[in-house]
Motif scaffolding. Structure first.
Motif, PDB file in Angstrom:
ATOM      1  N   GLU A 187       0.826  -1.211   0.000  1.00 26.87           N
ATOM      2  CA  GLU A 187       0.000   0.000   0.000  1.00 26.87           C
ATOM      3  C   GLU A 187       0.857   1.256   0.000  1.00 26.87           C
ATOM      4  O   GLU A 187       1.868   1.334   0.706  1.00 26.87           O
ATOM      5  N   THR A 222      -8.893  -0.789  -0.855  1.00 28.07           N
ATOM      6  CA  THR A 222      -8.544  -1.350   0.445  1.00 28.07           C
ATOM      7  C   THR A 222      -8.034  -2.776   0.261  1.00 28.07           C
ATOM      8  O   THR A 222      -8.364  -3.449  -0.722  1.00 28.07           O
ATOM      9  N   SER A 233     -11.806  -2.192  -4.590  1.00 25.93           N
ATOM     10  CA  SER A 233     -12.083  -0.758  -4.736  1.00 25.93           C
ATOM     11  C   SER A 233     -13.568  -0.568  -4.974  1.00 25.93           C
ATOM     12  O   SER A 233     -14.229  -1.428  -5.569  1.00 25.93           O
ATOM     13  N   GLU A 260     -10.665   5.948  -1.782  1.00 26.99           N
ATOM     14  CA  GLU A 260      -9.984   5.697  -0.517  1.00 26.99           C
ATOM     15  C   GLU A 260      -8.554   6.254  -0.561  1.00 26.99           C
ATOM     16  O   GLU A 260      -8.004   6.539  -1.626  1.00 26.99           O
ATOM     17  N   ARG A 261      -7.944   6.387   0.604  1.00 26.54           N
ATOM     18  CA  ARG A 261      -6.660   7.069   0.726  1.00 26.54           C
ATOM     19  C   ARG A 261      -5.505   6.311   0.071  1.00 26.54           C
ATOM     20  O   ARG A 261      -4.597   6.916  -0.500  1.00 26.54           O
ATOM     21  N   ASN A 262      -5.534   4.991   0.124  1.00 29.83           N
ATOM     22  CA  ASN A 262      -4.392   4.201  -0.327  1.00 29.83           C
ATOM     23  C   ASN A 262      -4.621   3.544  -1.683  1.00 29.83           C
ATOM     24  O   ASN A 262      -5.755   3.193  -2.032  1.00 29.83           O
ATOM     25  N   ASN A 281      -3.421   0.024  -3.562  1.00 27.01           N
ATOM     26  CA  ASN A 281      -2.823  -1.252  -3.174  1.00 27.01           C
ATOM     27  C   ASN A 281      -2.714  -2.166  -4.379  1.00 27.01           C
ATOM     28  O   ASN A 281      -3.465  -2.049  -5.346  1.00 27.01           O
ATOM     29  N   SER A 331      -4.992  -0.754   5.425  1.00 31.37           N
ATOM     30  CA  SER A 331      -6.453  -0.743   5.350  1.00 31.37           C
ATOM     31  C   SER A 331      -7.081  -2.095   5.655  1.00 31.37           C
ATOM     32  O   SER A 331      -8.303  -2.203   5.756  1.00 31.37           O
ATOM     33  N   TYR A 332      -6.263  -3.131   5.806  1.00 34.65           N
ATOM     34  CA  TYR A 332      -6.772  -4.486   6.010  1.00 34.65           C
ATOM     35  C   TYR A 332      -7.586  -4.588   7.298  1.00 34.65           C
ATOM     36  O   TYR A 332      -7.168  -4.115   8.361  1.00 34.65           O
ATOM     37  N   LYS A 333      -8.742  -5.207   7.186  1.00 34.15           N
ATOM     38  CA  LYS A 333      -9.575  -5.530   8.346  1.00 34.15           C
ATOM     39  C   LYS A 333      -9.763  -7.032   8.394  1.00 34.15           C
ATOM     40  O   LYS A 333      -9.900  -7.660   7.360  1.00 34.15           O
TER      41      LYS A 333
END
Length: 547
Positions: free
Chosen positions: A297, A348, A365, A371-373, A375, A438-440
Motif C-alpha cells: 500500500e 482497500t 475498490s 480511498e486514501r491508499n 494497493n 487498510s486491512y480488516k
C-alpha cells in the motif's frame, strides 16, 4: 460507418476539437461528417507533462466508400466491424434436458445467462449464499473476525470478483467479440455506460452487487433456476459403450441427486474440496504455475502525481494505476519474475480467506476509487517444480503459506504486516508509519520473511528497488506490505478439449478461473460465454443425433 483508430488529442482539448481532428485526419469539409461516436477512449501518460487522450471513433460520412478509396493502405481507417453477438443455437420446443451450472461467479453467471437466452433453462447450483446475504457474512469476517467457510470473499453469488476492483479489461484475444457481449449485458444490469468505451473500465464492489442481482432476475425470467446453499460433493460418471466416460448427474451435500448430461464446472480457484473430489473421480487435471506474495500500500496521491504529474486529479484520468514487472537476476533466482497484480487504485486490502486458521489477502475498490491508499499484490511466480508432490500439491503449498500468515498475525484473522524499510533491512517491524494499512480485521507489525519461501522473499527484496526506479516513492520506508497473497490464480488446470468437454469426461465442461482458463472478471466471463456455446452445440447436437 467508418472506424478511425489512434486519434490523439491533448488531455484538455475542447469538445469541438474532436470533430476538427476527424475532419483533418480524413481531409474532409465539415458538411461531409454526419456523426461521431466514441467507441473507446484511453490515454497515453508516458510524458507526464503532455498527456494525450487516444480515441477510437466510429464516424458516419456522406460518402464513406469514396473516403475508404483514399486510404487503401491505412490500418487506422476501416469500416466499422460488425460486433453484434449472435447465438450459436436455440432450444427446440419442448426442450427438457436442462444443463447444470456449478458456481455463479463471473464465469458461471455469464454461462447461465447465455444458456438461458438460448432457451436452455439452466439449473444453477451455488454452494454459498445470495449476494446480499453473502455480503453480510463477508463483513462478519472483516468486522468481527467471524469466518463462514461457505459464504465469504471466495464463495457465494458473484464469486471472488464481487469483492474486487471490478476491472473489466484483459489481454485476451477476442475475435468473436464475446467481451463486448459481456460489457453490454453488464450495462443492461446497471453498470455505467462508460464501461463500453473506456480503455480501462471498472465497476467497483457495490455496483457489482446490484448488477449480479439484476442478472439473476433476468436468468430466472428466462426459465433458469437458482439453488443457493447447494454444494456439489460428487459426480455420477458412467462408462460409455466406446470405452469413454460420460457425466450423468451430480450428488449434493444434502443427499440429493440431480440428473444432468451437460454440467458447467465454474467453481472458482478456491474450491479445494471440489478439486480433491474431481481427482478422486478421475477427471484429468494437471498442476500449473501461479504466484504468491504480499499486498503493498502507498498513498494514492503519490501514485497519481508520479503517473500524471500536474494532471493528477483530472477526472478524465481518475485514480492512477500501475503495472510493474522485474525479471530476477540474483543467484538462485534466475527465471523468477516479480510483478504487480490486481492493482486497486483508491481501494482497500481485504481478508479473503475461505478456510479456518488461514489468512489470505486480496484488493478491493469501490466505483469512486476514493480511498486514501493504492494497493496491489506484489507476487513471485512459482511453478510445479516448487510443489512437485502431485496434482493437488499447489493447494497444500498455498495452505501452508496461509497458515504461516495466520500464525504471524497472531490469530483472529489479523494479518502480518511490515514496512518496506524494515523488509529491505531484514528487521521485524514494531511500529508503522504514515501509510495506514487498510486491512480488516487488523494487522500485526512483524517480520514477513517467515511467511513465504526464502526465494520469494529474496526475489521481492530484489524487485522493490527496481520498482522504485519506475515509480518514485514505491520503496518509501513507510509503505506497508501485508501478507499473504496466494489466490492469484488456480494452482491447477482441469484440461478440456477443443469442443469444451473435459478431455476424459464427456458432458463435463471445466470453465473459468478454477479450471485454469481465465484470470479476472472479463476473461472469466468471456470463458463462460464460450462454454455456454460449447454446451449448447453439444446438447442440441445430441438431441439431433437421437432424433
Amino acid at each position: 460507418m467508418l472506424r478511425l483508430t489512434e486519434v490523439k488529442l491533448p488531455l484538455d482539448h475542447t469538445p469541438e476539437a474532436l470533430r476538427a481532428a476527424v475532419l483533418a485526419r480524413l481531409g474532409l469539409p465539415g458538411e461531409e461528417l454526419l456523426d461521431i461516436h466514441v467507441f473507446r477512449r484511453g490515454y497515453d501518460a508516458r510524458k507526464r507533462n503532455a498527456i494525450q487522450l487516444i480515441y477510437t471513433l466510429d464516424v458516419t460520412l456522406r460518402d464513406e466508400a469514396a473516403t475508404l478509396r483514399r486510404f487503401p493502405q491505412d490500418q487506422h481507417v476501416n469500416r466499422t466491424p460488425d460486433m453484434a453477438y449472435r447465438f450459436v443455437a436455440r432450444a427446440p420446443e419442448g426442450f427438457a434436458n436442462r444443463p447444470v451450472v456449478i458456481g455463479v461467479g463471473p464465469c458461471g453467471l455469464m454461462a447461465a445467462l447465455v444458456l438461458a437466452q438460448m432457451g436452455l433453462r439452466p439449473i444453477i447450483l451455488e454452494r454459498g449464499k445470495a449476494v446480499r446475504e453473502r455480503t453480510k457474512d463477508t463483513w462478519g469476517l472483516w468486522r468481527r473476525s467471524e469466518l463462514n467457510p461457505e459464504s465469504n470473499v471466495q464463495f457465494g453469488e458473484g464469486g471472488a470478483g464481487t469483492f474486487s476492483d471490478g476491472k473489466l479489461y484483459s489481454q485476451i484475444k477476442d475475435p468473436q467479440h464475446h467481451s463486448r457481449k459481456l460489457l453490454e449485458e453488464f450495462v443492461k444490469a446497471g453498470a455505467p455506460e462508460e464501461i463500453l468505451y473506456l480503455s480501462k473500465p471498472h465497476i467497483g464492489t457495490f455496483r457489482l452487487v446490484t448488477m449480479v442481482e439484476s442478472m439473476r432476475r433476468t436468468i430466472e425470467e428466462l426459465g433458469g433456476e437458482y439453488r443457493f446453499n447447494t454444494k456439489v460433493v460428487d459426480l455420477d460418471i458412467q462408462a460409455t459403450a466406446d470405452g469413454g466416460r460420460q457425466i450423468r448427474g451430480v450428488m449434493l451435500e444434502d443427499g440429493g441427486y440431480l440428473a444432468a448430461d451437460h454440467v458447467v464446472l465454474a467453481v472458482g480457484h478456491s474450491a479445494r474440496d471440489t478439486f480433491a473430489m474431481l481427482l478422486e473421480r478421475g477427471v484429468f487435471m494437471e498442476a500449473k504455475p501461479f504466484s504468491v506474495g504480499f499486498r503493498i500500500e502507498h498513498p494514492q496521491g503519490m501514485i497519481d502525481r508520479c503517473r500524471f504529474g500536474e494532471a493528477a486529479g483530472n477526472p478524465l484520468l481518475g485514480a492512477a494505476d500501475y503495472k510493474l514487472a522485474h525479471h530476477c537476476k540474483g543467484k538462485g533466482l534466475e527465471g523468477r519474475t516479480v510483478y504487480s497484480f490486481c492493482m486497486c487504485p483508491g481501494g482497500t486490502v481485504v481478508a479473503a480467506t475461505s478456510e479456518p486458521g488461514r489468512v489470505v489477502t486480496n484488493g478491493m475498490s469501490q466505483y469512486s476509487r476514493a480511498e486514501r491508499n493504492a494497493n496491489a499484490a506484489i507476487v513471485v511466480s512459482v511453478t510445479p517444480a516448487d510443489y512437485p508432490d502431485g496434482v493437488l500439491a499447489g493447494l497444500g503449498f498455498q495452505r501452508e503459506l496461509e497458515e504461516r500468515a495466520y500464525q504471524a498475525g497472531g490469530g483472529a484473522y489479523f494479518a502480518p504486516a511490515q514496512t518496506v524499510g524494515d523488509f529491505l533491512a531484514n528487521r521485524p517491524s514494531t511500529t508503522l508509519g504514515e501509510v495506514v494499512p487498510s486491512y480488516k480485521p487488523g494487522v500485526t507489525p512483524t517480520d514477513l520473511a517467515p511467511t513465504l519461501p526464502d526465494y520469494a522473499i529474496a526475489a521481492i527484496r530484489e524487485a522493490l528497488p527496481a520498482f522504485e526506479r519506475q515509480v518514485r516513492g514505491y520503496a518509501r520506508p513507510d509503505a506497508v506490505m501485508t501478507g499473504v497473497e496466494t489466490r492469484t490464480s488456480s494452482p491447477l488446470r482441469i484440461r478440456r478439449g477443443e469442443s469444451g468437454h473435459s478431455v476424459n469426461t464427456r458432458g463435463l465442461f471445466p470453465a473459468g478461473e478454477g479450471a485454469g482458463y481465465a484470470g479476472g472478471i472479463l476473461s472469466a466471463g468471456v470463458d463462460g460465454i464460450k462454454t455456454a456455446e460449447a454446451v449448447a452445440l453439444s446438447l442440441l447436437g445430441d438431441i439431433a443425433q437421437a432424433a
